[in-house]
Scaffold this motif. Structure first.
Motif, PDB file in Angstrom:
ATOM      1  N   THR A   1       0.834  -1.191   0.000  1.00  0.00           N
ATOM      2  CA  THR A   1       0.000   0.000   0.000  1.00  0.00           C
ATOM      3  C   THR A   1       0.871   1.244   0.000  1.00  0.00           C
ATOM      4  O   THR A   1       2.055   1.188   0.372  1.00  0.00           O
TER       5      THR A   1
ATOM      6  N   ARG B   1      -8.734   3.530   0.025  1.00  0.00           N
ATOM      7  CA  ARG B   1      -9.294   3.654   1.365  1.00  0.00           C
ATOM      8  C   ARG B   1      -8.991   5.031   1.924  1.00  0.00           C
ATOM      9  O   ARG B   1      -7.891   5.555   1.785  1.00  0.00           O
ATOM     10  N   ARG B   2     -10.021   5.601   2.561  1.00  0.00           N
ATOM     11  CA  ARG B   2      -9.857   6.916   3.176  1.00  0.00           C
ATOM     12  C   ARG B   2     -10.502   6.848   4.544  1.00  0.00           C
ATOM     13  O   ARG B   2     -11.678   6.496   4.655  1.00  0.00           O
ATOM     14  N   ALA B   3      -9.745   7.178   5.588  1.00  0.00           N
ATOM     15  CA  ALA B   3     -10.237   7.030   6.960  1.00  0.00           C
ATOM     16  C   ALA B   3     -10.860   8.302   7.493  1.00  0.00           C
ATOM     17  O   ALA B   3     -11.552   8.260   8.506  1.00  0.00           O
TER      18      ALA B   3
ATOM     19  N   THR C   1     -15.309   9.257   4.405  1.00  0.00           N
ATOM     20  CA  THR C   1     -14.618   7.976   4.405  1.00  0.00           C
ATOM     21  C   THR C   1     -14.934   7.197   3.137  1.00  0.00           C
ATOM     22  O   THR C   1     -15.942   7.452   2.454  1.00  0.00           O
TER      23      THR C   1
ATOM     24  N   ASN D   1      -7.182  -1.371  -4.147  1.00  0.00           N
ATOM     25  CA  ASN D   1      -8.030  -0.848  -3.069  1.00  0.00           C
ATOM     26  C   ASN D   1      -7.772   0.635  -2.855  1.00  0.00           C
ATOM     27  O   ASN D   1      -6.621   1.085  -2.927  1.00  0.00           O
TER      28      ASN D   1
ATOM     29  N   ASN E   1     -14.000   3.127   1.033  1.00  0.00           N
ATOM     30  CA  ASN E   1     -13.316   1.845   0.924  1.00  0.00           C
ATOM     31  C   ASN E   1     -13.832   1.184  -0.346  1.00  0.00           C
ATOM     32  O   ASN E   1     -14.907   0.621  -0.374  1.00  0.00           O
ATOM     33  N   TYR E   2     -13.049   1.271  -1.405  1.00  0.00           N
ATOM     34  CA  TYR E   2     -13.455   0.767  -2.710  1.00  0.00           C
ATOM     35  C   TYR E   2     -12.467  -0.273  -3.207  1.00  0.00           C
ATOM     36  O   TYR E   2     -11.261  -0.186  -2.936  1.00  0.00           O
ATOM     37  N   TRP E   3     -13.001  -1.246  -3.977  1.00  0.00           N
ATOM     38  CA  TRP E   3     -12.181  -2.300  -4.553  1.00  0.00           C
ATOM     39  C   TRP E   3     -12.367  -2.342  -6.060  1.00  0.00           C
ATOM     40  O   TRP E   3     -13.464  -2.108  -6.577  1.00  0.00           O
TER      41      TRP E   3
END
Length: 118
Positions: free
Chosen positions: A50, A98-100, A104, A96, A106-108
């Protein structure tokens, strides 16, 4: 609508190299982490590598020293350079995003097959 488009998969001989690309549309690569995970038949999905939008990288134990992840933030694209490939690297590779922090995310991606075989 957010989409992750992966490319670069295919058949490669042991010891060979391959570069995967993943571009995200609908979101910008800021304050986020993008990366690659892989899943081989009969096994759980595992971390490959990542990278954060700030450039911090992380690698799974099986690929350190052989794979390199990099990012092109203005193009919302990441790359995975895979060298010295082994048959054990055969898997479907998933991108992937991702953003926290708010908003927010979360994508794939749909995945791209990498097969290492002679």
């Amino acid at each position: 609508q957010v989409q992750l488009v992966e490319s670069g998969g295919g058949l490669v001989q042991p010891g060979g190299s391959r570069r995967l690309s993943c571009t995200v549309s609908g979101r910008s690569f800021t304050a986020a982490r993008m990366g690659w995970f892989r899943q081989a038949p009969g096994r759980e999905r595992e971390l490959v590598a990542t990278i954060t939008s700030g450039g911090t990288t992380d690698y799974g134990g099986g690929v350190k020293g052989r794979f390199t992840i990099s990012g092109d933030n203005p193009r919302n694209t990441i790359y995975l350079q895979m060298n010295n490939l082994e048959p054990e690297d055969t898997a479907v590779y998933y991108c992937n995003f991702r953003r926290a922090v708010t908003p927010t995310a979360n994508y794939w991606g749909p995945g791209t097959q990498v097969t290492v075989s002679s």
